[in-house]
Design an enzyme around this catalytic site. Structure first.
Site, PDB file in Angstrom:
ATOM      1  N   LEU A  34      47.382  42.379  33.781  1.00 34.05           N
ATOM      2  CA  LEU A  34      47.819  41.712  34.999  1.00 34.05           C
ATOM      3  C   LEU A  34      47.747  40.213  34.732  1.00 34.05           C
ATOM      4  CD1 LEU A  34      45.891  43.614  37.855  1.00 34.05           C
ATOM      5  CD2 LEU A  34      48.323  43.780  37.324  1.00 34.05           C
ATOM      6  N   ASP A  35      48.767  39.473  35.149  1.00 35.86           N
ATOM      7  CA  ASP A  35      48.660  38.024  34.971  1.00 35.86           C
ATOM      8  C   ASP A  35      47.721  37.454  36.031  1.00 35.86           C
ATOM      9  OD1 ASP A  35      50.085  37.206  37.378  1.00 35.86           O
ATOM     10  OD2 ASP A  35      51.957  37.723  36.375  1.00 35.86           O
ATOM     11  N   MET A  36      47.352  36.199  35.876  1.00 37.69           N
ATOM     12  CA  MET A  36      46.312  35.602  36.724  1.00 37.69           C
ATOM     13  C   MET A  36      46.744  35.471  38.181  1.00 37.69           C
ATOM     14  SD  MET A  36      46.438  31.616  35.460  1.00 37.69           S
ATOM     15  CE  MET A  36      45.162  31.123  36.614  1.00 37.69           C
ATOM     16  N   TYR A  37      48.030  35.606  38.449  1.00 37.92           N
ATOM     17  CA  TYR A  37      48.520  35.478  39.820  1.00 37.92           C
ATOM     18  C   TYR A  37      48.817  36.837  40.465  1.00 37.92           C
ATOM     19  CZ  TYR A  37      49.107  30.684  38.227  1.00 37.92           C
ATOM     20  OH  TYR A  37      48.885  29.427  37.703  1.00 37.92           O
TER      21      TYR A  37
END
Length: 198
Positions: A8-11
């Site tokens: 999952l990306d940080m956003y």
């Protein structure tokens, strides 16, 4: 050591599985095994029927054309000019959902992975975790074993039509797959990792 199953990306918030089983990671993350991932995405602008159908049929995200996706409109807010969609895919390209939405000229305002397979996180508070049950693990792997079973059955059927004898499936795989109505002698043996016929 523990490794994430996918990313999952940080956003992006939502479901993320951790494991120390490399084979499990492979079976869940490789696109050819078609384990579904479901996302809730909030977009700037109203998504039209045509744009939704584009997402469903597959869109060009630069270096890749996505496979068919399931897309459900959860809410359209005309006043705030926003749309909330539920998108289910089985691939896992980097920032794929965001890039799919960019392909229909929509900006992602919020993105949440709600499910991996049938495992959801609606009962988990943000930042908390829990162990998977054996039933949940079995359900995730069921999709993988079923796909390999169908592939090898097709190969074996073609082999038998040419006069070959049906092969007995590998004992370890037969044990794992037997709850899914596989009978001995239906498919050829395979290595249980990549699905190659041996």
């Amino acid at each position: 050591r523990l490794v994430p199953v996918g990313r999952l990306d940080m956003y992006t918030s939502g479901a993320l599985i951790l494991t120390d089983d490399g084979d499990f990671v492979y079976k869940i993350t490789h696109p050819k095994h078609e384990i579904s991932k479901t996302y809730t995405v909030t977009l700037k602008g109203v998504v039209t029927k045509e744009e939704r159908e584009k997402l469903e049929k597959g869109v060009d995200i630069g270096d890749f054309v996505t496979s068919k996706a399931k897309v459900k409109v959860l809410k359209i807010d005309d006043e705030q000019n926003k749309t909330r969609l539920e998108i289910t895919i089985h691939e896992g390209k980097n920032r794929q959902i965001r890039r799919m939405c960019e392909a229909i000229n929509k900006k992602v305002l919020a993105l949440h992975r709600s499910k991996i397979g049938n495992i959801g996180v609606k009962d988990l508070k943000l930042g908390t975790w829990r162990y998977l049950t054996q039933k949940e693990v079995d359900e995730l792997l069921k999709s993988w074993y079923t796909k390999i079973y169908l592939l090898n059955k097709k190969i074996n059927d073609a082999w038998c039509k040419k006069g070959g004898k049906s092969m007995v499936v590998d004992e370890e795989i037969k044990t794992k797959i037997s709850p899914f109505a596989m009978r001995e002698g239906e498919i050829k043996t395979f290595d249980g990792k990549d699905g190659y016929v041996s």
